[in-house]
Design an enzyme around this catalytic site. Sequence first.
Site, short mmCIF file in Angstrom:
data_model
loop_
_atom_site.label_atom_id
_atom_site.label_comp_id
_atom_site.label_asym_id
_atom_site.label_seq_id
_atom_site.Cartn_x
_atom_site.Cartn_y
_atom_site.Cartn_z
N HIS A 77 0.87 -1.19 0.00
CA HIS A 77 0.00 0.00 0.00
C HIS A 77 0.92 1.25 0.00
CE1 HIS A 77 -3.45 2.38 0.27
NE2 HIS A 77 -3.87 2.13 1.49
N GLN A 79 -0.21 4.97 0.86
CA GLN A 79 -0.46 5.18 2.29
C GLN A 79 0.85 5.47 3.01
OE1 GLN A 79 -3.44 5.08 4.33
NE2 GLN A 79 -1.95 5.97 5.74
N ASP A 127 -2.86 -1.55 12.36
CA ASP A 127 -3.79 -1.66 11.24
C ASP A 127 -4.82 -2.72 11.62
OD1 ASP A 127 -4.99 -1.65 8.72
OD2 ASP A 127 -3.40 -2.77 7.72
N ARG A 174 -3.00 11.92 2.69
CA ARG A 174 -3.21 11.04 1.54
C ARG A 174 -3.44 11.88 0.28
NH1 ARG A 174 -4.91 6.05 2.13
NH2 ARG A 174 -3.95 5.92 0.08
N1 CP Z 1 -6.10 3.89 4.39
C1 CP Z 1 -6.83 3.59 3.30
O1 CP Z 1 -6.34 3.15 2.27
O2 CP Z 1 -8.15 3.84 3.43
P1 CP Z 1 -9.28 3.44 2.38
O3 CP Z 1 -9.39 1.94 2.38
O4 CP Z 1 -10.52 4.11 2.91
O5 CP Z 1 -8.89 3.95 1.04
N1 NVA Z 2 -4.49 -3.90 5.61
C1 NVA Z 2 -5.70 -3.18 5.28
C2 NVA Z 2 -5.37 -1.79 4.88
C3 NVA Z 2 -6.57 -0.93 4.59
C4 NVA Z 2 -6.20 0.47 4.21
C5 NVA Z 2 -6.45 -3.91 4.18
O1 NVA Z 2 -5.81 -4.30 3.18
O2 NVA Z 2 -7.66 -4.08 4.30
#
Ligand code: CP
Ligand code: NVA
Length: 329
Positions: free
Chosen positions: A135, A138, A231, A316
């Site tokens: 990700h 993020q 998380d 973000r």
């Molecule tokens: N942190 C993040 O990616 O949030 P969303 O899933 O809402 O995009």
């Molecule tokens: N680890 C989480 C991050 C969400 C922003 C997921 O993948 O659902």
Amino acid sequence: MTMKLKGKNFLKLADFTPDEINYLLELSGELKKKKMIGEKHKSMKGKNIALIFEKTSTRTRNAFIVSAMDEGAHSEFLGKEEIQLGKKESVKDTARILGRMFDGIAYRGYSQEAIEELGEYAGVPVWNALTDEYHPTQVLADLLTIKEKKGYLKGIKLAFLGDGRNNMANSLLVGGAKMGMEVRIVAPKELFPEEKVVKLATEIAEETGGNIVLTDDIDQGVKDVDFIYTDVWVSMGEEEKFEERINLLEDYTVDMEMIKKAKPDVMFMHCLPAFHNQETDIGKEVFERYGLDHMEVSEEVFESKYSIVFDQAENRVYTIRAVMVATIL
Ligand code: CP
Ligand code: NVA
């Protein structure tokens, strides 16, 4: 500082040098300042952006939409049910179609291989809006937030508690290592990161002066850290794992007792969304089934002076904006 990033994909932080990441952070800061003083900066005027989202999103999706709009571009949201991808058309064909229509493509999906393939065949920049493995947008926002709070990144100690194998843990390991930080994954051994990610992050850290630590010992893991990060325990796509993860991670909840074990000025981070109370359907269900009124973080910590989660969320927008502005042709 200028960097030759035009046309480059943003698929994972491992593909970028520390200088390039620093450049994106500086550009994010500049774009944030411009927005704050109301200066118009339509550097993407006339461009069209595709947003393919196979998983749900609040922050990432809207950060792309608001950024595209502020920079004069049009964005088109393509949800899972709205395009042929997967069911009737391959990733490779979708890439070659959308690449001829759009100037950039954001993709949120499952496998990293899929986005790498999209990036290979699209012919326009492809941006990773989250995969099971990484990700990166993020973590770019997290690095900007840490830099805003502390003024520097090198030598910062950050502990990530929770599912050490998920996309956030992986991206923090790689992104933190790139910037010379100490990243500690504090998790039960069953949830330690995959060997290949540890190897990659460790090799990067050796070059940058960073440090990678894996431990299941909470006291050692959070001792002297500047940031405690967590998380969700169950990521999108693995919803059947709640019970298993609750059993493994219950002791790794970030609460005030844990906060007190870190540096006195420690800050609490979370990519969000977070299960910190019973105000969500899943939060309620977990309370009814397992008796937990929060999961990865307590309400007390989430709402405390230590928490910088909404600063992360705001950033973000500017980091995603910087990625698009820097790479779009
Ligand atoms: N942190 C993040 O990616 O949030 P969303 O899933 O809402 O995009
Ligand atoms: N680890 C989480 C991050 C969400 C922003 C997921 O993948 O659902």
